[in-house]
Write a protein that holds these residues in place. Structure first.
Motif, PDB file in Angstrom:
ATOM      1  N   ARG A 183     -45.311  14.624  21.122  1.00  8.46           N
ATOM      2  CA  ARG A 183     -44.007  14.169  21.601  1.00  8.46           C
ATOM      3  C   ARG A 183     -44.146  12.873  22.393  1.00  8.46           C
ATOM      4  O   ARG A 183     -43.409  11.917  22.179  1.00  8.46           O
ATOM      5  CB  ARG A 183     -43.367  15.257  22.452  1.00  8.46           C
ATOM      6  N   THR A 184     -45.113  12.845  23.318  1.00 10.45           N
ATOM      7  CA  THR A 184     -45.259  11.635  24.127  1.00 10.45           C
ATOM      8  C   THR A 184     -45.760  10.472  23.284  1.00 10.45           C
ATOM      9  O   THR A 184     -45.404   9.316  23.542  1.00 10.45           O
ATOM     10  CB  THR A 184     -46.205  11.848  25.321  1.00 10.45           C
ATOM     11  N   THR A 205     -44.946   9.899  20.182  1.00  5.70           N
ATOM     12  CA  THR A 205     -43.768   9.404  19.471  1.00  5.70           C
ATOM     13  C   THR A 205     -42.844   8.647  20.416  1.00  5.70           C
ATOM     14  O   THR A 205     -42.319   7.584  20.064  1.00  5.70           O
ATOM     15  CB  THR A 205     -43.020  10.570  18.817  1.00  5.70           C
ATOM     16  N   SER A 226     -42.527  11.679  12.990  1.00  2.50           N
ATOM     17  CA  SER A 226     -42.746  10.699  14.055  1.00  2.50           C
ATOM     18  C   SER A 226     -42.343   9.309  13.592  1.00  2.50           C
ATOM     19  O   SER A 226     -41.645   8.573  14.296  1.00  2.50           O
ATOM     20  CB  SER A 226     -44.220  10.712  14.476  1.00  2.50           C
TER      21      SER A 226
END
Lengths: 158, 626
Positions: free
Chosen positions: B251-252, B254, B297
């Motif tokens: 997540r981070t 992306t 992503s």
């Protein structure tokens, strides 16, 4: 909690109050900083000479400068808000520099003029002597007094 | 029982961490804002700012075309104005869009509270906020109290000296543009702080963050409504996003990539060609680092990028009828006029591929999907070829030693520069004269080859360093063929790269060790340079009474001396020199730039009224020089 109020909310409230009262209330302006009616007695301390010179620029600028001296005057008997107007002209060289300062109090006032720069080659005045004029005036909405009006000679070296 | 510590509701808010990183990041921002506000003059330093200001007035009134011209009545006096179908359009639309809310705000509030009073109050609140934040950072409540008292006092003083002419004679558009530029410049310091904070300690990060505004030419251009500070901040944001994308979680990663590409998208709406170059540098790094990124992503990053470039595409479509038809490529409205020549030359006017032309805007042709597709491909090929030519031209400039010398090392009177534009004053400084802290980069090759048993840690070169160096190098190369040039003052075309250079300097091992171990030495040297050096400058100025060009060149000589000392100190660490000496010269070099910024704005270049009456008081207290 008290420290939060002292260092946080209280200054915010104080600043907002000051701004609101002064701004909305239209109470801004403790000093007059605009030209108005008035007059003053002015004695010109400098410049005293009648010669100006074109000199080489310093700190590797390579430009030459016609050094225009600052006007220094002693002001007394001030009434209202006049201004001192300083002008140097050299018509043959197309120079007309002027500057003004509001007179807010008695004492010594300095009015600078920007020096005139010339390139090392190309657009430069021909060597020789040129006539110029220095004009110093005290002006207001009700006054326009010429304090000094004299000619100067400008020497441009080879 | 011990009472719980007093907590403000902001302590638990995530806004601080998201926006500023932490309280130090907020301090960096506030110091930048307060400093720039002191140097803020409400007026025009460069003539093509009038074009952007007129555009801002028009856009705030609801028109993309320049229909209002409160700052210049003649077309010829607005470099950068383009004409399409009888209408005039400007440039830097992204910068203008960001400014519009502030323009509306000033317009709305002006009828209630004069702008001058508003700014004075805002500055005072900034002082209060800085005191409070610094007090929490250092754990000293007295700092908070001092800041509060100083802030209220500043308001009282400002109100006391406020003139009856309490409204600027410039409409709100210029104010909106300038305050946006100020905030973006200050934000750049925070971005650099956060970027360095990911790789270095707090002291190094803080030094870099504060230095962004105080010790680089960003501090000169921060309130002048040009695009350069926007670009500088966005370049750092690209690096920060890319650094973030190196984190462990998907997540981070992306989010980081999205931030990087989103920043480029925003940059495109300000200067599409500069954004194209930055994009071209980022993509290889991104591909190399994120080979394993998922399709999801990529899709998310692509979506963010698309959203970010939407203002550009919509603006181009509305003006030129072509989403890729940027205003800068449209016919110059001032061509053939007797107005002021456009001094703000941009890459696209150097000349694209000879014999080629930009795909015609709104060209007629057979209707169908093939025609637009071919047009798009042709445009993209033209852009790629232009970019390649620009880089090649930049590389060719490396064979012009005299131009390189004047651009990077020593200015003085530079042959070929049109000094007539600025009254024959030699006001063009070189890179090291205006930005002496950049000098350590020339020691980098020496440090790379140095024995690692020296007194710094092993140099952990990060991929972000490569990205920053690549972007900085391309930026400099692209503009190199034009330099040296008039009206650059502090090499303003390269100003966007200076934040990246400062980042790279702060990554050099001797610098990081010096700042980490001897921060007090750096701080003391900086303070002494600014205070004592300022006094010396004032005394020297009164006795020498320099002309503008002479004063600027004097600053240049001081800056160059500081640059030389810094480079030598850093290089000497390879042969046993002390890092304490490095710490000291860093403070001196930074202080020299701060002195130049203060001197230029409060003393030598007084071209317009000051936004803050406090600044006006400061300026009037200095002895006049001619």
């Amino acid at each position: 909690m008290r420290s939060v109020w002292l260092s946080g909310y209280a200054p915010l409230v104080a600043t907002a109050l000051i701004i609101s009262i002064v701004g909305i209330g239209g109470l801004a302006g403790a000093q007059h900083a605009q030209l108005d009616d008035g007059n003053a007695t002015v004695d010109v301390v400098a410049p005293t000479g009648d010669q100006l010179a074109v000199e080489s620029g310093r700190f590797t600028t390579a430009a030459d400068y016609l050094r225009l001296p600052d006007l220094v005057v002693d002001v007394s008997s001030v009434s209202g808000t006049p201004r001192i107007h300083y002008r140097q002209t050299v018509p043959e060289l197309g120079i007309d520099r002027q500057n003004a300062r509001l007179i807010r109090r008695e004492g010594r006032i300095r009015v600078p003029l920007a020096d005139v720069a010339y390139p090392p080659t190309g657009e430069r005045p021909e060597p020789g002597e040129y006539d110029g004029r220095v004009l110093v005036r005290v002006q207001s909405f009700s006054t326009d007094t010429v304090v000094a009006n004299r000619s100067v000679r400008i020497g441009v070296p080879e | 029982m011990t009472p719980p510590p007093v907590r403000s509701r902001f302590d638990d808010s995530r806004w601080l961490a998201v926006v500023f990183g932490d309280r130090i990041g907020l301090c960096v921002f506030l110091v930048g804002v307060l400093f720039l506000a002191l140097t803020w003059r409400v007026g025009f330093f460069i003539v093509d700012s009038r074009t952007v200001a007129n555009l801002a007035a028009s856009v705030a009134g609801g028109s993309l075309a320049v229909v209002d011209m409160p700052y210049s009545l003649t077309v010829g006096a607005q470099p950068g104005l383009v004409e399409v179908g009888g209408n005039y359009f400007g440039r830097n639309y992204g910068q203008v869009y960001l400014s519009v809310p502030f323009v509306w705000g000033f317009d709305a509030l002006e009828s209630v509270v004069p702008a001058r009073l508003l700014l004075a109050g805002g500055w005072s609140l900034g002082v209060v906020a800085l005191g409070r934040t610094a007090g929490r950072v250092f754990g000293r409540p007295t700092l908070s109290l001092a800041g509060s008292l100083a802030g209220v006092a500043a308001t009282a003083i400002a109100v006391g000296v406020l003139t009856p002419v309490d409204r600027f004679d410039q409409p709100a558009a210029l104010l909106g543009l300038q305050v946006t530029s100020l905030l973006v410049a200050a934000a750049g310091g925070t971005v650099l702080y956060r970027l360095l904070g990911r790789l270095e300690g707090t002291r190094v990060a803080a030094a870099g963050g504060f230095g962004f505004v105080l010790a680089t030419p960003i501090g000169f251009w921060g309130t002048i409504p040009k695009r350069h500070v926007f670009t500088a901040t966005l370049l750092l944001l690209v690096c920060l996003g890319f650094a973030h994308s190196r984190d462990a979680t998907d997540r981070t990663r992306t989010v980081g990539r999205a931030v990087a590409y989103g920043a480029i998208g925003l940059l495109a709406s300000i200067h599409a060609f500069e954004a194209a170059f930055v994009f071209a540098v980022l993509v290889p790094f991104d591909v190399a680092v994120h080979r394993q990124a998922t399709l999801r992503s990529h899709a998310l990053v692509g979506a963010v990028f698309l959203v970010a470039v939407t203002p550009l595409l919509v603006t181009n479509l509305a003006i030129a009828g072509d989403p890729l038809g940027v205003p800068r490529t449209l016919p110059d409205a001032t061509a053939g006029s007797t107005g002021i020549p456009n001094a703000d030359v941009t890459p696209e006017t150097v000349g694209g591929p000879a014999g080629d032309s930009t795909p015609a805007v709104g060209a007629d042709g057979p209707v169908g999907i093939l025609e637009p597709l071919m047009g798009l491909v042709a445009t993209l090929l033209w852009i790629a070829r232009y970019m390649l030519d620009a880089v090649v031209a930049g590389l060719a400039t490396l064979q012009r030693p005299q131009a390189l010398f004047h651009t990077f090392v020593r200015s003085g009177w530079i042959p070929g520069v049109r000094y007539a534009v600025n009254g024959w004053e030699a006001v063009e400084l070189s890179m090291f004269e205006a930005f002496p802290l950049a000098a350590p980069v020339i020691s980098a090759p020496l440090l790379l080859g140095a024995d690692r048993r020296n007194q710094w840690r092993e140099w952990d070169v990060h991929v972000v360093d490569g990205l920053a160096a690549g972007m900085a190098a391309v930026f400099v190369l692209v503009y190199l063929p034009r330099l040296p040039l008039h009206s650059m003052i502090t090499l303003r075309y390269v100003v966007p790269a200076m934040g990246l250079v400062l980042y790279l300097v702060c990554r050099l091992p001797p610098i990081t060790v010096a700042l980490s171990s001897h921060a007090r030495t750096t701080g003391l040297a900086y303070a002494v340079t600014v205070v004592a050096g300022g006094l010396v400058f004032v005394v020297a100025g009164v006795s020498i009474d320099p002309a503008t060009g002479e004063a600027i060149q004097l600053h240049g000589l001081v800056g160059l001396s500081a640059a030389l000392a810094t480079a030598i100190a850093v290089a000497s660490t390879t042969v046993g020199g002390t890092v304490r000496a490095v710490a000291a010269v860093l403070g001196i070099a930074g202080g020299a730039t701060t002195l130049f910024l203060l001197s230029a704005s409060l003393w030598q270049l007084q071209y317009a009224p000051y936004a803050l009456d406090l600044a006006r008081l400061l300026a009037e207290s200095l002895p006049p020089i001619g």
